[in-house]
Design an enzyme around this catalytic site. Sequence first.
Site, PDB file in Angstrom:
ATOM      1  N   CYS A   2      -8.879  11.632 -12.584  1.00  0.00           N
ATOM      2  CA  CYS A   2      -9.351  12.885 -11.999  1.00  0.00           C
ATOM      3  C   CYS A   2     -10.822  12.731 -11.650  1.00  0.00           C
ATOM      4  O   CYS A   2     -11.478  11.804 -12.093  1.00  0.00           O
ATOM      5  CB  CYS A   2      -9.184  14.016 -12.996  1.00  0.00           C
ATOM      6  SG  CYS A   2      -7.523  14.120 -13.643  1.00  0.00           S
ATOM      7  N   ARG A  27     -10.201  10.712  -6.060  1.00  0.00           N
ATOM      8  CA  ARG A  27      -9.759  10.383  -7.416  1.00  0.00           C
ATOM      9  C   ARG A  27      -8.528  11.180  -7.844  1.00  0.00           C
ATOM     10  O   ARG A  27      -7.944  10.925  -8.893  1.00  0.00           O
ATOM     11  CB  ARG A  27     -10.895  10.647  -8.403  1.00  0.00           C
ATOM     12  CG  ARG A  27     -12.130   9.844  -8.127  1.00  0.00           C
ATOM     13  CD  ARG A  27     -13.199  10.210  -9.103  1.00  0.00           C
ATOM     14  NE  ARG A  27     -12.863   9.752 -10.433  1.00  0.00           N
ATOM     15  CZ  ARG A  27     -13.201   8.581 -10.942  1.00  0.00           C
ATOM     16  NH1 ARG A  27     -13.910   7.749 -10.215  1.00  0.00           N
ATOM     17  NH2 ARG A  27     -12.867   8.251 -12.161  1.00  0.00           N
ATOM     18  N   TRP A  75      -5.508  14.632 -10.850  1.00  0.00           N
ATOM     19  CA  TRP A  75      -4.365  13.769 -10.608  1.00  0.00           C
ATOM     20  C   TRP A  75      -3.492  13.932 -11.835  1.00  0.00           C
ATOM     21  O   TRP A  75      -3.863  13.514 -12.933  1.00  0.00           O
ATOM     22  CB  TRP A  75      -4.819  12.320 -10.435  1.00  0.00           C
ATOM     23  CG  TRP A  75      -3.699  11.417 -10.011  1.00  0.00           C
ATOM     24  CD1 TRP A  75      -3.246  11.220  -8.735  1.00  0.00           C
ATOM     25  CD2 TRP A  75      -2.889  10.605 -10.857  1.00  0.00           C
ATOM     26  NE1 TRP A  75      -2.201  10.340  -8.746  1.00  0.00           N
ATOM     27  CE2 TRP A  75      -1.956   9.949 -10.031  1.00  0.00           C
ATOM     28  CE3 TRP A  75      -2.841  10.373 -12.227  1.00  0.00           C
ATOM     29  CZ2 TRP A  75      -1.003   9.072 -10.522  1.00  0.00           C
ATOM     30  CZ3 TRP A  75      -1.889   9.505 -12.726  1.00  0.00           C
ATOM     31  CH2 TRP A  75      -0.980   8.853 -11.875  1.00  0.00           C
ATOM     32  N   ASN A  99     -11.126  14.184 -17.833  1.00  0.00           N
ATOM     33  CA  ASN A  99     -10.494  13.053 -17.155  1.00  0.00           C
ATOM     34  C   ASN A  99     -10.081  12.082 -18.251  1.00  0.00           C
ATOM     35  O   ASN A  99     -10.916  11.676 -19.057  1.00  0.00           O
ATOM     36  CB  ASN A  99     -11.496  12.388 -16.200  1.00  0.00           C
ATOM     37  CG  ASN A  99     -10.951  11.107 -15.596  1.00  0.00           C
ATOM     38  OD1 ASN A  99      -9.732  10.935 -15.473  1.00  0.00           O
ATOM     39  ND2 ASN A  99     -11.842  10.207 -15.217  1.00  0.00           N
ATOM     40  N   GLY A 100      -8.808  11.732 -18.287  1.00  0.00           N
ATOM     41  CA  GLY A 100      -8.333  10.801 -19.316  1.00  0.00           C
ATOM     42  C   GLY A 100      -7.028  11.284 -19.905  1.00  0.00           C
ATOM     43  O   GLY A 100      -6.373  12.169 -19.341  1.00  0.00           O
ATOM     44  N   GLU A 478      -0.659  -8.407   0.280  1.00  0.00           N
ATOM     45  CA  GLU A 478      -1.626  -7.355   0.563  1.00  0.00           C
ATOM     46  C   GLU A 478      -1.156  -6.483   1.743  1.00  0.00           C
ATOM     47  O   GLU A 478      -1.241  -5.259   1.705  1.00  0.00           O
ATOM     48  CB  GLU A 478      -3.000  -7.981   0.842  1.00  0.00           C
ATOM     49  CG  GLU A 478      -4.094  -7.021   1.255  1.00  0.00           C
ATOM     50  CD  GLU A 478      -4.292  -5.853   0.294  1.00  0.00           C
ATOM     51  OE1 GLU A 478      -3.816  -5.910  -0.850  1.00  0.00           O
ATOM     52  OE2 GLU A 478      -4.906  -4.856   0.719  1.00  0.00           O
ATOM     53  N   LYS A 482      -0.433  -2.370   1.481  1.00  0.00           N
ATOM     54  CA  LYS A 482      -1.198  -1.466   2.353  1.00  0.00           C
ATOM     55  C   LYS A 482      -0.246  -0.576   3.137  1.00  0.00           C
ATOM     56  O   LYS A 482      -0.421   0.623   3.227  1.00  0.00           O
ATOM     57  CB  LYS A 482      -2.051  -2.310   3.296  1.00  0.00           C
ATOM     58  CG  LYS A 482      -3.321  -1.695   3.739  1.00  0.00           C
ATOM     59  CD  LYS A 482      -4.475  -1.957   2.807  1.00  0.00           C
ATOM     60  CE  LYS A 482      -4.185  -1.687   1.357  1.00  0.00           C
ATOM     61  NZ  LYS A 482      -5.123  -2.238   0.438  1.00  0.00           N
ATOM     62  N   GLU A 485       1.810   1.954   0.738  1.00  0.00           N
ATOM     63  CA  GLU A 485       1.103   3.043   0.067  1.00  0.00           C
ATOM     64  C   GLU A 485       0.717   4.172   1.015  1.00  0.00           C
ATOM     65  O   GLU A 485       0.656   5.317   0.608  1.00  0.00           O
ATOM     66  CB  GLU A 485      -0.108   2.544  -0.736  1.00  0.00           C
ATOM     67  CG  GLU A 485      -1.317   2.124   0.061  1.00  0.00           C
ATOM     68  CD  GLU A 485      -2.487   1.674  -0.818  1.00  0.00           C
ATOM     69  OE1 GLU A 485      -2.725   2.270  -1.869  1.00  0.00           O
ATOM     70  OE2 GLU A 485      -3.169   0.715  -0.423  1.00  0.00           O
ATOM     71  N   HIS A 501      17.124 -17.212  -0.377  1.00  0.00           N
ATOM     72  CA  HIS A 501      17.688 -17.147  -1.728  1.00  0.00           C
ATOM     73  C   HIS A 501      18.069 -15.725  -2.118  1.00  0.00           C
ATOM     74  O   HIS A 501      18.098 -15.398  -3.299  1.00  0.00           O
ATOM     75  CB  HIS A 501      16.704 -17.772  -2.716  1.00  0.00           C
ATOM     76  CG  HIS A 501      16.421 -19.196  -2.395  1.00  0.00           C
ATOM     77  ND1 HIS A 501      17.298 -20.215  -2.693  1.00  0.00           N
ATOM     78  CD2 HIS A 501      15.389 -19.773  -1.723  1.00  0.00           C
ATOM     79  CE1 HIS A 501      16.802 -21.355  -2.246  1.00  0.00           C
ATOM     80  NE2 HIS A 501      15.646 -21.113  -1.655  1.00  0.00           N
ATOM     81  N   LYS A 600      -7.596   6.895  -6.229  1.00  0.00           N
ATOM     82  CA  LYS A 600      -8.389   5.694  -5.954  1.00  0.00           C
ATOM     83  C   LYS A 600      -8.608   4.831  -7.198  1.00  0.00           C
ATOM     84  O   LYS A 600      -8.387   3.631  -7.158  1.00  0.00           O
ATOM     85  CB  LYS A 600      -9.733   6.126  -5.367  1.00  0.00           C
ATOM     86  CG  LYS A 600     -10.654   4.985  -5.019  1.00  0.00           C
ATOM     87  CD  LYS A 600     -10.217   4.310  -3.756  1.00  0.00           C
ATOM     88  CE  LYS A 600     -11.133   3.180  -3.349  1.00  0.00           C
ATOM     89  NZ  LYS A 600     -10.432   2.257  -2.456  1.00  0.00           N
TER      90      LYS A 600
END
Length: 605
Positions: A2, A27, A75, A99-100, A478, A482, A485, A501, A600
């Site tokens: 957050c 965040r 968040w 936050n946590g 990568e 990208k 998301e 395979h 983020k």
Amino acid sequence: MCGIIGYSGRLEAKQVLVNGLEQLEYRGYDSAGIAQITKETIEITKTTGNVSVLKRKLGEKETIASHCGIGHTRWATHGGVTEENAHPHQVGKVTLIHNGIIENYKKIREDYGKGILFHSQTDTEIAAMLFDSFYHGNPEEAIWNTVAKLEGSYAFCILFEDIPNTVYCIRKISPLVAAYAKEGAFVASDITALIAYTQDYFVVPEDTILVLTDEKAELHNRKGNIVEKEMLHVKWDFTAAQKNGYPYYMLKEIYEQPEALWNTVAPRIKEDIPDFEEEQIPDSVFESIKQVKIVACGTAMHAGLIGKVLIEKRVRLSVGVEIASEFRYASPIIDSNTLVIVISQSGETIDTLASLRLAKELKAVTLGIVNVKGSTIARESDYVLYTHAGPEIAVASTKAYTVQIAALCLLTMRLAFVKKTLGRGEITRDFALLKESMECVKRSLLLEPQIQEMTACLTDARDLFFIGRGIDYALSCEGSIKLKEISYIHSEAYAAGELKHGTISLITEGVPVIAIATQESVFSKMVSNIREVKARGALVILITKESMQVEDSIFDYHFTIPEIADDYTPIPAAVILQLIAYHTSLRRGLNVDQPRNLAKSVTVE
Ligand code: M6R
């Protein structure tokens, strides 16, 4: 995860808090809220949705005039996205934001919360209850008594009903920075929320209470004595954290790459080879190294995959790339002859931090490649190589990735120099190649109109595959993260030779395959793999170097990067992949900068 902000000063608190939350929104953006305090009252305004919804709500009501308050953008971890679960939370005389994660919240509720009616499903409200139950007029005593009972991670900003104009803060693991400027005292999850007022700040140390009033931002230890602050300075200013005319931060950050790369590389070059004297990383650190582990999450881990190829090839040391959330719970074979490189844009990712701590416990030499100055990982690593990308705000990491690769290139060259696996002339040549690849980023940016047009064919895709070999496979990982998301298209990265395979059964008519084929040594193999997917109806988007000859029949779209050495193609090729992800997301009508469920910095497990 957050974003939190606190303020006490001469400005209108509401404005400072909302402006700060706008900067911290990356965040978390499930819900947002503020609390303002005066002698008479504490007023809470909170809502689900992002900060613009909060702003609207604040605009619609008559709020109190206050010069002190706290703000939060959430968040969700404990409890769904509801107004009740949004912060701030209030119990008795205590109003706070957090936050946590408080891991032992159930036990605390059982031990201290009997008979109390809780309004939310959050661990935070239970922490507020505990602060309140210990509060008998002495806030610092209440804080110490409370945190002694808490397990987990936290950054709290707390208002006590009968102490107007003062914000109390304490943290464990979750980040908090603070500053005192002419407008007053500030605290926030990171410097971007304070940059409008100052470039000078300090990190709030763990086990210390921060007290903000309109006259000071002061640190107190358990005995109530003042703790000296370690001031930090950032070189970038408020404009660097704005969109500056770009529709999204992500696009701005993609375009900032030439400068970010240059800022990262240039200061480290002496006589055409990398030198880390200014960073105080002596060569002796590398002399006894017998193996390397690179530990990181997400995009930063993907940069590590490129680093592995470079270091193994040039330094002939064995390199393991580890996902931090796995590494921290594994039994890694490392010792004092192991160099553990932790990579993190934010420097706060909880799993990367825990891995760093584990590596230190096991006596490894630790080196952080970190973007955010003064972040926890930067402070706790034995050595730090800062990337100088400036603030990266979009959730999708772009410029941080390419500068991490550049930093790994520099590190590889220095390691090769110390270990004498390359001569000075070879390193000088390598550095010239790196510079060339950085220059090529501008050429990739010029492809934006064609990439934008091409993405029309991806708008309705359900699944998509990236394929490549060697360093191109590392880059595929990568490209895939990208795209998924921010476009929500399911995508996977495959080593092209591995397709047969199993995965090739998923390639049917029209399934897009982004084939990265920039490596001369395996080019003909890649062409065969592309033929195989084309034969099964794939829609092929091909990326090669300009000079590589390919028949028209094997691709639908073709983008090229200039002629550069194989090991240095990821930097310009990554830009093409970033633009593909960006325009696909836009075409699907999504919020590029704030993809669903993501934040983020992942500062909780
Ligand atoms: O701040 P960090 O570099 O430690 O973050 C690691 C990942 O969370 C991050 O790279 C994430 O994968 C990005 N959103 C990807 O674009």
